[in-house]
Design a protein around this motif. Structure first.
Motif, PDB file in Angstrom:
ATOM      1  N   GLY A 254     -26.472  33.870  77.360  1.00  0.00           N
ATOM      2  CA  GLY A 254     -25.524  32.998  78.056  1.00  0.00           C
ATOM      3  C   GLY A 254     -26.189  31.765  78.626  1.00  0.00           C
ATOM      4  N   LEU A 255     -27.395  31.944  79.171  1.00  0.00           N
ATOM      5  CA  LEU A 255     -28.133  30.820  79.740  1.00  0.00           C
ATOM      6  C   LEU A 255     -28.511  29.805  78.668  1.00  0.00           C
ATOM      7  N   VAL A 256     -28.922  30.307  77.511  1.00  0.00           N
ATOM      8  CA  VAL A 256     -29.324  29.411  76.416  1.00  0.00           C
ATOM      9  C   VAL A 256     -28.158  28.521  75.984  1.00  0.00           C
ATOM     10  N   VAL A 257     -27.005  29.112  75.754  1.00  0.00           N
ATOM     11  CA  VAL A 257     -25.844  28.338  75.307  1.00  0.00           C
ATOM     12  C   VAL A 257     -25.422  27.339  76.382  1.00  0.00           C
ATOM     13  N   THR A 258     -25.385  27.791  77.638  1.00  0.00           N
ATOM     14  CA  THR A 258     -24.966  26.916  78.738  1.00  0.00           C
ATOM     15  C   THR A 258     -25.892  25.717  78.894  1.00  0.00           C
ATOM     16  N   LEU A 259     -27.188  25.968  78.916  1.00  0.00           N
ATOM     17  CA  LEU A 259     -28.147  24.866  79.074  1.00  0.00           C
ATOM     18  C   LEU A 259     -28.106  23.909  77.878  1.00  0.00           C
ATOM     19  N   SER A 260     -27.974  24.458  76.686  1.00  0.00           N
ATOM     20  CA  SER A 260     -27.931  23.613  75.485  1.00  0.00           C
ATOM     21  C   SER A 260     -26.759  22.643  75.545  1.00  0.00           C
ATOM     22  N   ILE A 261     -25.584  23.156  75.913  1.00  0.00           N
ATOM     23  CA  ILE A 261     -24.392  22.311  75.972  1.00  0.00           C
ATOM     24  C   ILE A 261     -24.490  21.310  77.122  1.00  0.00           C
ATOM     25  N   LEU A 262     -25.009  21.747  78.265  1.00  0.00           N
ATOM     26  CA  LEU A 262     -25.159  20.838  79.397  1.00  0.00           C
ATOM     27  C   LEU A 262     -26.078  19.669  79.067  1.00  0.00           C
ATOM     28  N   ILE A 263     -27.196  19.961  78.441  1.00  0.00           N
ATOM     29  CA  ILE A 263     -28.133  18.893  78.073  1.00  0.00           C
ATOM     30  C   ILE A 263     -27.507  17.970  77.032  1.00  0.00           C
TER      31      ILE A 263
END
Length: 330
Positions: free
Chosen positions: A90-99
């Motif tokens: 979940g963290l990976v997807v969230t950070l990827s989209i935020l960046i």
């Protein structure tokens, strides 16, 4: 039309269809020959990077590659620090989209960043070279799409833009004819107001014409076969500026005529004079778009009024501006 011309036009009109298939197949084959197993990212990147212009394809390729790199880097760091679990995915997807949003990547590419992150997250444990392979595949797919879009029937919307400019010019000239007919029939106020409102549709057509011109200019970037079209569009650049001014002029003239008719009836002599003036302007506009030669001014003033036209014009513009500001408060 000859059979070869029909084939050419068919291939040009359906370019986005067969180019997608060709780019997919070629990018897949290149990856296979380079030793990649089931190179899914290359054909996906090829499809996503095929856009209506070569310039857009290059922009999309840059964003797609950058998005893939972001997804890969974040995933690699997360797996190294957190391991594979429900929180890390979940963290990976969230950070990827935020960046991706932070660096203003296209909304159409944003979901692909998350998809890349998940694929790398799941499959990296099976193959440690998977992250770098995905970046290489993406580059191959993007480059393949750009080259195909650039070299095989590259997009060229210059003819559409020129037809749009010519069509708008005809509509502008027709508006002067309708104004002339309204004047001849007596300048009836309700009909004049309806004519003024109908003229506003010209503004929408003007915006569409300008959009078509910008699309044509963009389509010729990075097009190695478009020097002739580029020269043609450059010649129409000044014409587009004059057409924008033309809309402003006909709008202002209709407003003045309506106010004139509302204050006092135009005499028969005045109506006949302005009827012919409007017809002459319409003929001038039609001739203007068809020739590059200098044209004679179709409207002249008597010598005794020539000097007065400047203060009258300034006075009228000042009154119109004040009335516009007043109406915004009502």
């Amino acid at each position: 039309m000859k059979i070869t011309e029909r084939i050419f036009h068919f291939l040009y009109r359906t370019g986005m269809v067969w180019k997608s298939g060709l780019a997919t197949a070629i990018s897949w084959e290149i990856c296979v020959r380079l030793g990649f197993v089931r190179p899914t990212m290359a054909p996906i990147a090829a499809i996503l990077c095929l856009q209506v212009t070569v310039s857009d394809s290059i922009k999309r390729a840059y964003q797609r590659t950058l998005g893939t790199i972001i997804g890969v880097i974040i995933t690699a760091i997360a797996i190294h620090k957190l391991g594979v679990n429900v929180w890390s995915v979940g963290l990976v997807v969230t950070l990827s989209i935020l960046i991706g949003r932070w660096i203003k990547i296209s909304d159409q590419i944003i979901p692909q960043i998350g998809t890349t992150a998940i694929l790398v997250f799941v499959l990296q444990s099976q193959n440690h070279h998977y992250p770098l392979d995905r970046i290489e595949e993406t580059l191959i797919g993007c480059i393949t799409a750009i080259l195909i879009n650039m070299l095989l029937f590259p997009p060229n919307y210059s003819h559409d833009a020129i037809r749009s400019i010519q069509s708008y010019t005809e509509q502008l000239a027709e508006c002067f004819i309708k104004t002339a007919e309204w004047i001849k029939q007596g300048c009836e106020p309700n009909e004049g107001e309806a004519l003024r409102k109908n003229t506003q549709s010209l503004l929408e057509q003007l915006h569409q014409t300008m959009d078509n011109y910008e699309l044509a200019i963009t389509s010729l970037k990075f097009n190695p076969f478009a020097s002739k079209s580029r020269n043609q569009l450059n010649q129409y650049n000044k014409e587009l500026l004059h057409l924008r001014q033309g809309y402003a002029h006909i709008s202002g003239m209709l407003r003045t005529l309506n106010e004139w008719a509302a204050c006092s009836k135009l005499t028969e002599r005045e109506r006949d004079q302005w009827y012919h003036h409007m017809l002459n302007v319409s003929s001038f506009v039609k001739a203007w778009i068809q020739t590059k030669e200098n044209l004679t001014n179709p409207i002249t003033l008597p010598p005794e009024l020539e000097r007065q036209r400047f203060p009258f014009a300034l006075h009228n513009d000042a009154i119109q501006m004040v009335e516009d500001f007043k109406s915004s408060r009502e």
